[in-house]
Design a protein around this motif. Structure first.
Motif, PDB file in Angstrom:
ATOM      1  N   GLU A 134     -28.612  -7.930  -1.866  1.00  0.00           N
ATOM      2  CA  GLU A 134     -28.860  -8.799  -0.718  1.00  0.00           C
ATOM      3  C   GLU A 134     -29.721 -10.001  -1.076  1.00  0.00           C
ATOM      4  O   GLU A 134     -29.654 -11.028  -0.409  1.00  0.00           O
ATOM      5  CB  GLU A 134     -29.527  -8.014   0.418  1.00  0.00           C
ATOM      6  CG  GLU A 134     -28.594  -7.057   1.107  1.00  0.00           C
ATOM      7  CD  GLU A 134     -29.231  -6.345   2.279  1.00  0.00           C
ATOM      8  OE1 GLU A 134     -28.486  -5.843   3.111  1.00  0.00           O
ATOM      9  OE2 GLU A 134     -30.482  -6.281   2.363  1.00  0.00           O
ATOM     10  N   GLY A 135     -30.497  -9.893  -2.134  1.00  0.00           N
ATOM     11  CA  GLY A 135     -31.347 -10.998  -2.551  1.00  0.00           C
ATOM     12  C   GLY A 135     -30.648 -12.007  -3.442  1.00  0.00           C
ATOM     13  O   GLY A 135     -31.192 -13.085  -3.703  1.00  0.00           O
ATOM     14  N   ARG A 136     -29.460 -11.682  -3.905  1.00  0.00           N
ATOM     15  CA  ARG A 136     -28.727 -12.578  -4.808  1.00  0.00           C
ATOM     16  C   ARG A 136     -28.039 -13.688  -4.025  1.00  0.00           C
ATOM     17  O   ARG A 136     -27.592 -13.497  -2.898  1.00  0.00           O
ATOM     18  CB  ARG A 136     -27.680 -11.794  -5.594  1.00  0.00           C
ATOM     19  CG  ARG A 136     -28.306 -10.779  -6.529  1.00  0.00           C
ATOM     20  CD  ARG A 136     -27.292 -10.099  -7.370  1.00  0.00           C
ATOM     21  NE  ARG A 136     -26.576 -11.103  -8.177  1.00  0.00           N
ATOM     22  CZ  ARG A 136     -25.585 -10.834  -8.981  1.00  0.00           C
ATOM     23  NH1 ARG A 136     -25.151  -9.603  -9.092  1.00  0.00           N
ATOM     24  NH2 ARG A 136     -25.009 -11.779  -9.673  1.00  0.00           N
ATOM     25  N   SER A 137     -27.924 -14.835  -4.656  1.00  0.00           N
ATOM     26  CA  SER A 137     -27.216 -15.946  -4.022  1.00  0.00           C
ATOM     27  C   SER A 137     -25.779 -16.052  -4.517  1.00  0.00           C
ATOM     28  O   SER A 137     -24.996 -16.830  -3.986  1.00  0.00           O
ATOM     29  CB  SER A 137     -27.952 -17.262  -4.292  1.00  0.00           C
ATOM     30  OG  SER A 137     -28.016 -17.502  -5.688  1.00  0.00           O
ATOM     31  N   ASP A 138     -25.415 -15.244  -5.535  1.00  0.00           N
ATOM     32  CA  ASP A 138     -24.080 -15.303  -6.100  1.00  0.00           C
ATOM     33  C   ASP A 138     -23.608 -13.879  -6.395  1.00  0.00           C
ATOM     34  O   ASP A 138     -24.214 -13.175  -7.205  1.00  0.00           O
ATOM     35  CB  ASP A 138     -24.104 -16.141  -7.388  1.00  0.00           C
ATOM     36  CG  ASP A 138     -22.729 -16.342  -7.982  1.00  0.00           C
ATOM     37  OD1 ASP A 138     -21.728 -16.215  -7.251  1.00  0.00           O
ATOM     38  OD2 ASP A 138     -22.653 -16.628  -9.188  1.00  0.00           O
ATOM     39  N   ILE A 139     -22.535 -13.451  -5.715  1.00  0.00           N
ATOM     40  CA  ILE A 139     -21.976 -12.127  -5.974  1.00  0.00           C
ATOM     41  C   ILE A 139     -20.470 -12.259  -6.149  1.00  0.00           C
ATOM     42  O   ILE A 139     -19.873 -13.257  -5.753  1.00  0.00           O
ATOM     43  CB  ILE A 139     -22.299 -11.113  -4.853  1.00  0.00           C
ATOM     44  CG1 ILE A 139     -21.638 -11.517  -3.535  1.00  0.00           C
ATOM     45  CG2 ILE A 139     -23.787 -10.943  -4.682  1.00  0.00           C
ATOM     46  CD1 ILE A 139     -21.690 -10.428  -2.484  1.00  0.00           C
ATOM     47  N   SER A 140     -19.870 -11.241  -6.732  1.00  0.00           N
ATOM     48  CA  SER A 140     -18.425 -11.265  -6.943  1.00  0.00           C
ATOM     49  C   SER A 140     -17.696 -11.100  -5.607  1.00  0.00           C
ATOM     50  O   SER A 140     -18.233 -10.543  -4.643  1.00  0.00           O
ATOM     51  CB  SER A 140     -18.008 -10.140  -7.885  1.00  0.00           C
ATOM     52  OG  SER A 140     -18.163  -8.884  -7.249  1.00  0.00           O
ATOM     53  N   MET A 141     -16.478 -11.606  -5.574  1.00  0.00           N
ATOM     54  CA  MET A 141     -15.674 -11.453  -4.361  1.00  0.00           C
ATOM     55  C   MET A 141     -15.382  -9.988  -4.087  1.00  0.00           C
ATOM     56  O   MET A 141     -15.341  -9.572  -2.933  1.00  0.00           O
ATOM     57  CB  MET A 141     -14.380 -12.259  -4.471  1.00  0.00           C
ATOM     58  CG  MET A 141     -14.644 -13.732  -4.325  1.00  0.00           C
ATOM     59  SD  MET A 141     -13.220 -14.818  -4.120  1.00  0.00           S
ATOM     60  CE  MET A 141     -11.795 -13.841  -4.164  1.00  0.00           C
ATOM     61  N   SER A 142     -15.174  -9.197  -5.137  1.00  0.00           N
ATOM     62  CA  SER A 142     -14.882  -7.780  -4.920  1.00  0.00           C
ATOM     63  C   SER A 142     -16.084  -7.076  -4.294  1.00  0.00           C
ATOM     64  O   SER A 142     -15.918  -6.219  -3.416  1.00  0.00           O
ATOM     65  CB  SER A 142     -14.452  -7.098  -6.211  1.00  0.00           C
ATOM     66  OG  SER A 142     -15.450  -7.196  -7.194  1.00  0.00           O
ATOM     67  N   MET A 143     -17.302  -7.441  -4.698  1.00  0.00           N
ATOM     68  CA  MET A 143     -18.486  -6.829  -4.102  1.00  0.00           C
ATOM     69  C   MET A 143     -18.634  -7.297  -2.658  1.00  0.00           C
ATOM     70  O   MET A 143     -18.969  -6.498  -1.776  1.00  0.00           O
ATOM     71  CB  MET A 143     -19.733  -7.163  -4.929  1.00  0.00           C
ATOM     72  CG  MET A 143     -21.024  -6.633  -4.415  1.00  0.00           C
ATOM     73  SD  MET A 143     -21.231  -5.015  -3.842  1.00  0.00           S
ATOM     74  CE  MET A 143     -20.874  -3.706  -4.620  1.00  0.00           C
ATOM     75  N   LEU A 144     -18.385  -8.572  -2.398  1.00  0.00           N
ATOM     76  CA  LEU A 144     -18.458  -9.085  -1.029  1.00  0.00           C
ATOM     77  C   LEU A 144     -17.445  -8.370  -0.144  1.00  0.00           C
ATOM     78  O   LEU A 144     -17.750  -7.985   0.986  1.00  0.00           O
ATOM     79  CB  LEU A 144     -18.224 -10.591  -1.004  1.00  0.00           C
ATOM     80  CG  LEU A 144     -18.254 -11.255   0.369  1.00  0.00           C
ATOM     81  CD1 LEU A 144     -19.588 -11.011   1.069  1.00  0.00           C
ATOM     82  CD2 LEU A 144     -17.963 -12.738   0.233  1.00  0.00           C
ATOM     83  N   LYS A 145     -16.241  -8.161  -0.662  1.00  0.00           N
ATOM     84  CA  LYS A 145     -15.201  -7.447   0.086  1.00  0.00           C
ATOM     85  C   LYS A 145     -15.669  -6.026   0.406  1.00  0.00           C
ATOM     86  O   LYS A 145     -15.543  -5.567   1.541  1.00  0.00           O
ATOM     87  CB  LYS A 145     -13.904  -7.416  -0.711  1.00  0.00           C
ATOM     88  CG  LYS A 145     -12.752  -6.719  -0.025  1.00  0.00           C
ATOM     89  CD  LYS A 145     -11.494  -6.793  -0.891  1.00  0.00           C
ATOM     90  CE  LYS A 145     -10.285  -6.235  -0.179  1.00  0.00           C
ATOM     91  NZ  LYS A 145     -10.100  -4.810  -0.379  1.00  0.00           N
TER      92      LYS A 145
END
Length: 85
Positions: A38-49
């Protein structure tokens, strides 16, 4: 249907009335790992999904231009770039 802008994943989680512990359990990760995510500003699309689906939603991706919007549904269905590499 209501449309809201939420600046962070934490805001999304809290808007869905989920605790970190609840969501971490649904994702199969530790609460501390979710906190870091939650603190990251950049995550993978698969993790966001996975994050969105664990909250009961469906990820939708769109390219928005001044004159039109294109839905990029296939990217949200299979959010990996391995086929392009």
């Amino acid at each position: 249907m209501e449309h809201r802008t939420l600046p962070t994943l934490k805001d999304l989680r809290t808007a869905r009335n989920a605790t970190q512990a609840q969501l971490a359990g649904r994702l199969g990760i530790h609460q501390t790992a979710l906190s870091r995510l939650e603190g990251r500003s950049d995550i993978s699309m698969s993790m966001l999904k996975s994050f969105v689906e664990a909250l009961g939603g469906k990820l939708q991706i769109a390219a928005v231009f001044p004159d039109t919007t294109f839905s990029l549904g296939k990217l949200a269905e299979n959010p990996t770039w391995s086929d392009l590499q």
